[in-house]
Design a protein around this motif. Structure first.
Motif, PDB file in Angstrom:
ATOM      1  N   ALA A  63      38.314  30.340  40.237  1.00 56.22           N
ATOM      2  CA  ALA A  63      37.702  30.540  41.637  1.00 56.22           C
ATOM      3  C   ALA A  63      38.813  30.786  42.379  1.00 56.22           C
ATOM      4  O   ALA A  63      38.577  31.840  43.540  1.00 56.22           O
ATOM      5  CB  ALA A  63      36.846  29.366  41.943  1.00 56.22           C
ATOM      6  N   ASP A  64      39.981  30.225  42.665  1.00 58.42           N
ATOM      7  CA  ASP A  64      40.817  30.202  43.636  1.00 58.42           C
ATOM      8  C   ASP A  64      41.476  31.751  43.222  1.00 58.42           C
ATOM      9  O   ASP A  64      41.938  32.320  44.307  1.00 58.42           O
ATOM     10  CB  ASP A  64      42.036  29.165  43.207  1.00 58.42           C
ATOM     11  CG  ASP A  64      43.032  29.053  44.407  1.00 58.42           C
ATOM     12  OD1 ASP A  64      42.853  29.066  45.649  1.00 58.42           O
ATOM     13  OD2 ASP A  64      44.310  29.312  44.088  1.00 58.42           O
ATOM     14  N   SER A  65      41.791  31.946  42.213  1.00 60.08           N
ATOM     15  CA  SER A  65      42.407  33.442  41.955  1.00 60.08           C
ATOM     16  C   SER A  65      41.383  34.489  42.634  1.00 60.08           C
ATOM     17  O   SER A  65      41.990  35.511  43.114  1.00 60.08           O
ATOM     18  CB  SER A  65      42.516  33.708  40.426  1.00 60.08           C
ATOM     19  OG  SER A  65      43.341  32.573  39.916  1.00 60.08           O
ATOM     20  N   GLN A  66      40.122  34.551  42.292  1.00 59.67           N
ATOM     21  CA  GLN A  66      39.226  35.287  43.096  1.00 59.67           C
ATOM     22  C   GLN A  66      39.216  35.129  44.474  1.00 59.67           C
ATOM     23  O   GLN A  66      39.377  36.164  45.160  1.00 59.67           O
ATOM     24  CB  GLN A  66      37.645  34.856  42.614  1.00 59.67           C
ATOM     25  CG  GLN A  66      36.614  35.760  43.113  1.00 59.67           C
ATOM     26  CD  GLN A  66      36.737  37.386  42.474  1.00 59.67           C
ATOM     27  OE1 GLN A  66      36.336  37.569  41.094  1.00 59.67           O
ATOM     28  NE2 GLN A  66      36.850  38.322  43.043  1.00 59.67           N
ATOM     29  N   THR A  67      39.548  34.159  44.992  1.00 61.99           N
ATOM     30  CA  THR A  67      39.703  33.961  46.604  1.00 61.99           C
ATOM     31  C   THR A  67      40.772  34.634  47.128  1.00 61.99           C
ATOM     32  O   THR A  67      40.768  34.944  48.307  1.00 61.99           O
ATOM     33  CB  THR A  67      39.570  32.301  47.008  1.00 61.99           C
ATOM     34  OG1 THR A  67      38.395  31.664  46.374  1.00 61.99           O
ATOM     35  CG2 THR A  67      39.629  32.339  48.414  1.00 61.99           C
ATOM     36  N   ALA A  68      41.673  34.425  46.312  1.00 62.01           N
ATOM     37  CA  ALA A  68      43.148  34.992  46.665  1.00 62.01           C
ATOM     38  C   ALA A  68      43.010  36.722  46.646  1.00 62.01           C
ATOM     39  O   ALA A  68      43.608  37.396  47.405  1.00 62.01           O
ATOM     40  CB  ALA A  68      44.083  34.607  45.845  1.00 62.01           C
ATOM     41  N   VAL A  69      42.219  37.203  45.435  1.00 56.97           N
ATOM     42  CA  VAL A  69      42.241  38.484  45.393  1.00 56.97           C
ATOM     43  C   VAL A  69      41.236  39.036  46.766  1.00 56.97           C
ATOM     44  O   VAL A  69      41.496  40.161  47.386  1.00 56.97           O
ATOM     45  CB  VAL A  69      41.342  39.171  44.054  1.00 56.97           C
ATOM     46  CG1 VAL A  69      41.042  40.443  44.268  1.00 56.97           C
ATOM     47  CG2 VAL A  69      42.267  38.674  43.120  1.00 56.97           C
ATOM     48  N   ASP A  70      40.120  38.288  46.991  1.00 55.27           N
ATOM     49  CA  ASP A  70      39.270  38.577  48.023  1.00 55.27           C
ATOM     50  C   ASP A  70      39.920  38.840  49.315  1.00 55.27           C
ATOM     51  O   ASP A  70      39.785  39.840  50.229  1.00 55.27           O
ATOM     52  CB  ASP A  70      38.092  37.740  48.111  1.00 55.27           C
ATOM     53  CG  ASP A  70      37.186  37.941  46.732  1.00 55.27           C
ATOM     54  OD1 ASP A  70      37.336  39.082  46.171  1.00 55.27           O
ATOM     55  OD2 ASP A  70      36.169  36.698  46.605  1.00 55.27           O
ATOM     56  N   LEU A  71      40.793  37.710  49.650  1.00 55.48           N
ATOM     57  CA  LEU A  71      41.539  37.702  50.972  1.00 55.48           C
ATOM     58  C   LEU A  71      42.373  38.826  51.041  1.00 55.48           C
ATOM     59  O   LEU A  71      42.533  39.338  52.064  1.00 55.48           O
ATOM     60  CB  LEU A  71      42.253  36.394  50.848  1.00 55.48           C
ATOM     61  CG  LEU A  71      42.963  35.798  52.049  1.00 55.48           C
ATOM     62  CD1 LEU A  71      41.943  35.100  53.226  1.00 55.48           C
ATOM     63  CD2 LEU A  71      44.123  34.793  51.906  1.00 55.48           C
ATOM     64  N   GLU A 104      39.349  40.359  33.390  1.00 55.21           N
ATOM     65  CA  GLU A 104      38.317  41.185  33.907  1.00 55.21           C
ATOM     66  C   GLU A 104      38.902  41.436  35.421  1.00 55.21           C
ATOM     67  O   GLU A 104      39.104  42.542  36.091  1.00 55.21           O
ATOM     68  CB  GLU A 104      37.091  40.745  34.227  1.00 55.21           C
ATOM     69  CG  GLU A 104      35.968  41.727  33.306  1.00 55.21           C
ATOM     70  CD  GLU A 104      36.470  42.849  32.908  1.00 55.21           C
ATOM     71  OE1 GLU A 104      36.492  43.836  33.827  1.00 55.21           O
ATOM     72  OE2 GLU A 104      36.872  43.330  31.838  1.00 55.21           O
ATOM     73  N   LEU A 105      39.401  40.365  36.124  1.00 54.23           N
ATOM     74  CA  LEU A 105      39.788  40.163  37.350  1.00 54.23           C
ATOM     75  C   LEU A 105      41.113  41.037  37.695  1.00 54.23           C
ATOM     76  O   LEU A 105      41.133  41.905  38.601  1.00 54.23           O
ATOM     77  CB  LEU A 105      40.224  38.841  37.949  1.00 54.23           C
ATOM     78  CG  LEU A 105      40.159  38.442  39.315  1.00 54.23           C
ATOM     79  CD1 LEU A 105      39.144  38.900  40.234  1.00 54.23           C
ATOM     80  CD2 LEU A 105      40.609  36.919  39.433  1.00 54.23           C
ATOM     81  N   VAL A 106      42.168  41.137  36.588  1.00 52.26           N
ATOM     82  CA  VAL A 106      43.359  41.703  36.585  1.00 52.26           C
ATOM     83  C   VAL A 106      42.672  43.274  36.386  1.00 52.26           C
ATOM     84  O   VAL A 106      43.452  44.177  37.435  1.00 52.26           O
ATOM     85  CB  VAL A 106      44.252  41.391  35.444  1.00 52.26           C
ATOM     86  CG1 VAL A 106      45.435  42.342  35.462  1.00 52.26           C
ATOM     87  CG2 VAL A 106      44.609  40.083  35.583  1.00 52.26           C
ATOM     88  N   LEU A 107      41.948  43.676  35.437  1.00 54.71           N
ATOM     89  CA  LEU A 107      41.746  44.771  35.068  1.00 54.71           C
ATOM     90  C   LEU A 107      41.149  45.724  36.475  1.00 54.71           C
ATOM     91  O   LEU A 107      41.493  46.855  36.527  1.00 54.71           O
ATOM     92  CB  LEU A 107      40.907  45.081  33.855  1.00 54.71           C
ATOM     93  CG  LEU A 107      41.507  44.563  32.563  1.00 54.71           C
ATOM     94  CD1 LEU A 107      40.543  44.726  31.274  1.00 54.71           C
ATOM     95  CD2 LEU A 107      42.809  45.590  32.442  1.00 54.71           C
ATOM     96  N   GLN A 108      40.273  44.761  37.086  1.00 49.65           N
ATOM     97  CA  GLN A 108      39.530  45.723  38.407  1.00 49.65           C
ATOM     98  C   GLN A 108      40.718  45.942  39.364  1.00 49.65           C
ATOM     99  O   GLN A 108      40.548  46.532  40.111  1.00 49.65           O
ATOM    100  CB  GLN A 108      38.613  44.635  38.752  1.00 49.65           C
ATOM    101  CG  GLN A 108      37.332  44.535  38.003  1.00 49.65           C
ATOM    102  CD  GLN A 108      36.302  43.559  38.294  1.00 49.65           C
ATOM    103  OE1 GLN A 108      36.492  43.022  39.714  1.00 49.65           O
ATOM    104  NE2 GLN A 108      35.435  43.359  37.583  1.00 49.65           N
ATOM    105  N   HIS A 109      41.678  44.989  39.595  1.00 47.91           N
ATOM    106  CA  HIS A 109      42.761  44.889  40.838  1.00 47.91           C
ATOM    107  C   HIS A 109      44.007  45.064  40.162  1.00 47.91           C
ATOM    108  O   HIS A 109      44.881  44.557  41.258  1.00 47.91           O
ATOM    109  CB  HIS A 109      42.483  43.514  41.714  1.00 47.91           C
ATOM    110  CG  HIS A 109      40.807  43.355  41.984  1.00 47.91           C
ATOM    111  ND1 HIS A 109      40.281  44.114  42.964  1.00 47.91           N
ATOM    112  CD2 HIS A 109      39.910  42.645  41.560  1.00 47.91           C
ATOM    113  CE1 HIS A 109      39.261  43.861  43.013  1.00 47.91           C
ATOM    114  NE2 HIS A 109      38.946  43.021  42.276  1.00 47.91           N
TER     115      HIS A 109
END
Ligand SMILES: [Zn+2]
Length: 286
Positions: A63-71, A104-109
């Motif tokens: 969740a924190d990784s996703q938050t960092a990406v969103d930010l 997935e998070l890495v592949l998207q961003h």
């Protein structure tokens, strides 16, 4: 980079009207956390005004990784890049499905804003997750980084021998990349530093090197090749002197750089140029 043989120790940046501030990178700042929820924009503005133009936000769980990406995506042009990963404290939270989501998070961003896997590793000081789980999760994320050809940000607290053996296990199956990553907030011995540097790792140093009782880290810095050291604040933690006791922010990076300049006996500007180049190379930043 060669140093000028003039000790600097000065904390002053050039502040003349014509002189722009030195350029710095904070390679480890948890700006996506609650302590910045109210004033992140100001923190980013102050940091940039101090010359800290790039900041890497390390994730500590999914969740924190996703938050960092969103930010980072919400604040384009602010120099925010991200590493995604599960910290050893949270190792017990990572399911096989979570690992797929991390991939997935890495592949998207990939590249923007994700530039690394981390922070990952082992923490035997707090033991918030069982040690065997920490090792399994560390191994899985090292393998993920290899699969995706990304550097890792390693957190090692009182677990160096096991960190090295998990890395060796992974490397035995598939050679590490030329720059495998960084040992963040390095607090180990000179001897271990030599082993890590030989493997291609960089070493990250933070506010504690400015503390009165700092000793071992200063020896490591003195013997560290200048092209393998990066600066990090680990904001909001580990605030350097003279702001100890307050919330840390990337704008204090020059204070850590000044201590490195003092140890290396060189100019502050050279530390800024060298460590910025090092972080760029380590994380493939343009
Ligand atoms: Zn951290």
């Amino acid at each position: 980079m060669d140093c000028l043989q003039q000790p600097s120790g000065s904390f002053q940046q050039p502040t003349g009207d014509q002189l722009p501030p030195l350029e710095w990178i904070d390679s480890h700042a948890h700006l996506q956390g609650k302590p910045y929820a109210q004033d992140l924009i100001e923190v980013l503005a102050h940091s940039r005004a101090t010359g800290v133009h790039t900041m890497l936000l390390p994730g500590t769980d999914l969740a924190d990784s996703q938050t960092a990406v969103d930010l980072a995506l919400r604040h384009p042009g602010q120099g925010l890049v991200v590493s995604v990963g599960v910290h050893p404290h949270d190792a017990k939270s990572l399911t096989p499905d979570g690992l797929s989501q991390l991939r997935e998070l890495v592949l998207q961003h990939r590249s923007h804003p994700v530039v690394a896997i981390g922070e990952i590793g082992l923490d035997y000081h707090y033991d918030f997750s069982p040690r065997d789980v920490q090792r399994d999760v560390f191994r899985a994320q090292l393998e993920l980084a290899q699969e995706l050809d990304l550097p890792v940000i390693v957190h090692d607290r009182e677990a160096t021998a096991d960190c090295l053996s998990v890395i060796a296990e992974v490397a035995a199956k598939r050679p590490l990349r030329e720059i495998p990553g960084v040992f963040h907030c390095y607090s180990g011995s000179v001897e271990t530093a030599v082993i890590l540097l030989k493997m291609g790792f960089y070493l990250g140093f933070d506010g504690p090197i400015t503390f009165k009782n700092a000793r071992k880290a200063l020896e490591v810095i003195a013997s560290c090749p200048h092209d393998r050291l990066v600066l990090e604040t680990d904001s909001p933690y580990l605030t350097p002197v003279p702001h100890r006791g307050h919330r840390n922010t990337p704008e204090y990076i020059p204070l850590i750089g000044a201590k490195v300049a003092e140890i290396w006996g060189c100019d502050l500007a050279e530390v800024a140029v060298q460590t910025t180049a090092n972080a760029r190379k380590l994380f493939g930043l343009s």
